[in-house]
Design a protein around this motif. Structure first.
Motif, short mmCIF file in Angstrom:
data_model
loop_
_atom_site.label_atom_id
_atom_site.label_comp_id
_atom_site.label_asym_id
_atom_site.label_seq_id
_atom_site.Cartn_x
_atom_site.Cartn_y
_atom_site.Cartn_z
N THR A 179 23.85 -7.81 41.62
CA THR A 179 24.06 -9.05 40.87
C THR A 179 24.01 -8.74 39.39
OG1 THR A 179 23.05 -10.38 42.62
CG2 THR A 179 23.20 -11.38 40.45
N THR A 180 25.08 -9.08 38.69
CA THR A 180 25.13 -8.87 37.25
C THR A 180 25.43 -10.19 36.56
OG1 THR A 180 27.46 -8.24 37.31
CG2 THR A 180 25.85 -6.46 37.44
N PHE A 181 25.14 -10.23 35.28
CA PHE A 181 25.33 -11.42 34.48
C PHE A 181 26.35 -11.16 33.38
CE2 PHE A 181 21.24 -11.72 36.40
CZ PHE A 181 21.04 -13.06 36.64
N LEU A 182 27.18 -12.16 33.14
CA LEU A 182 28.11 -12.14 32.01
C LEU A 182 27.80 -13.35 31.16
CD1 LEU A 182 31.49 -11.51 33.88
CD2 LEU A 182 30.12 -9.82 32.70
N MET A 183 27.81 -13.20 29.85
CA MET A 183 27.63 -14.33 28.95
C MET A 183 28.75 -14.33 27.93
SD MET A 183 23.56 -14.81 28.25
CE MET A 183 23.82 -16.39 27.46
N LEU A 184 29.27 -15.52 27.71
CA LEU A 184 30.32 -15.71 26.72
C LEU A 184 29.79 -16.56 25.57
CD1 LEU A 184 33.24 -16.73 29.12
CD2 LEU A 184 32.77 -14.46 28.20
N GLU A 185 30.29 -16.28 24.39
CA GLU A 185 30.03 -17.12 23.22
C GLU A 185 31.35 -17.28 22.49
OE1 GLU A 185 27.27 -17.36 19.21
OE2 GLU A 185 27.57 -15.41 20.16
N GLU A 186 31.77 -18.54 22.33
CA GLU A 186 33.04 -18.81 21.67
C GLU A 186 34.19 -18.06 22.34
OE1 GLU A 186 33.39 -20.84 18.87
OE2 GLU A 186 31.25 -21.33 18.88
N ILE A 235 29.74 -11.47 25.35
CA ILE A 235 28.66 -10.93 24.51
C ILE A 235 27.60 -10.20 25.33
CG2 ILE A 235 29.00 -12.60 22.66
CD1 ILE A 235 26.40 -13.99 23.78
N PHE A 236 27.64 -10.38 26.66
CA PHE A 236 26.67 -9.68 27.50
C PHE A 236 27.27 -9.42 28.86
CE2 PHE A 236 23.45 -9.34 30.71
CZ PHE A 236 22.63 -8.35 30.16
N ASP A 237 26.99 -8.24 29.41
CA ASP A 237 27.39 -7.86 30.77
C ASP A 237 26.34 -6.87 31.26
OD1 ASP A 237 28.51 -6.97 33.12
OD2 ASP A 237 30.29 -6.09 32.19
N GLY A 238 25.52 -7.29 32.23
CA GLY A 238 24.49 -6.39 32.71
C GLY A 238 23.57 -7.02 33.74
N SER A 239 22.53 -6.31 34.07
CA SER A 239 21.56 -6.74 35.09
C SER A 239 20.59 -7.78 34.52
CB SER A 239 20.76 -5.52 35.56
OG SER A 239 19.90 -5.07 34.51
N LEU A 240 19.81 -8.37 35.41
CA LEU A 240 18.77 -9.31 34.98
C LEU A 240 17.78 -8.59 34.06
CD1 LEU A 240 17.30 -12.01 35.09
CD2 LEU A 240 16.19 -11.23 37.19
N ARG A 299 18.74 -8.05 22.87
CA ARG A 299 18.35 -8.38 21.50
C ARG A 299 19.39 -9.27 20.83
NH1 ARG A 299 15.74 -2.67 19.55
NH2 ARG A 299 13.93 -2.83 20.90
N ASN A 300 20.43 -9.62 21.58
CA ASN A 300 21.45 -10.52 21.04
C ASN A 300 20.82 -11.89 20.77
OD1 ASN A 300 23.49 -12.80 21.56
ND2 ASN A 300 24.81 -11.02 21.18
N GLU A 301 20.99 -12.39 19.56
CA GLU A 301 20.35 -13.64 19.15
C GLU A 301 20.77 -14.82 20.02
OE1 GLU A 301 20.33 -16.34 15.15
OE2 GLU A 301 20.24 -14.17 14.90
N PHE A 302 22.06 -14.90 20.36
CA PHE A 302 22.55 -16.00 21.21
C PHE A 302 21.91 -15.93 22.59
CE2 PHE A 302 25.58 -17.87 24.19
CZ PHE A 302 25.82 -19.10 23.58
N VAL A 303 21.84 -14.75 23.16
CA VAL A 303 21.23 -14.56 24.48
C VAL A 303 19.76 -14.93 24.41
CG1 VAL A 303 20.62 -12.87 26.26
CG2 VAL A 303 22.87 -12.79 25.19
N ARG A 304 19.05 -14.45 23.41
CA ARG A 304 17.61 -14.76 23.25
C ARG A 304 17.38 -16.26 23.17
NH1 ARG A 304 15.48 -11.65 25.54
NH2 ARG A 304 13.78 -13.08 25.36
#
Length: 80
Positions: free
Chosen positions: A48-55, A59-64, A71-76
């Protein structure tokens, strides 16, 4: 999740609810019980992996594990 765990079908869950996303990573379908059960404490599904989008940008692709340590500010901000 039953499809993923019982039949091995790739799955995509799109959500803004962290609880749903984390459950996908920390639980599995138990065919004998006919329901979702938690993995042993501290374990996560390595597939199981996670993807995060911003605009619209990835901005993120990886494990829990990686997500929780990002350390990405949006993710935090999203995780808090």
């Amino acid at each position: 999740m039953k499809e993923r765990d019982f039949y091995g079908t790739p799955s995509i869950l799109v959500t803004h609810r962290l609880q749903d996303a984390f459950t996908l990573c920390t639980h599995r379908f138990d065919a004998e019980l006919g329901r979702m059960v938690p993995l042993p404490k501290g374990q996560t599904d390595p597939n199981t992996t996670f993807l995060m989008l911003e605009e619209g940008r990835l901005i993120f692709d990886g494990s829990l594990h990686d997500l929780e340590r990002s350390r990405n500010e949006f993710v935090r901000e999203f995780l808090e």
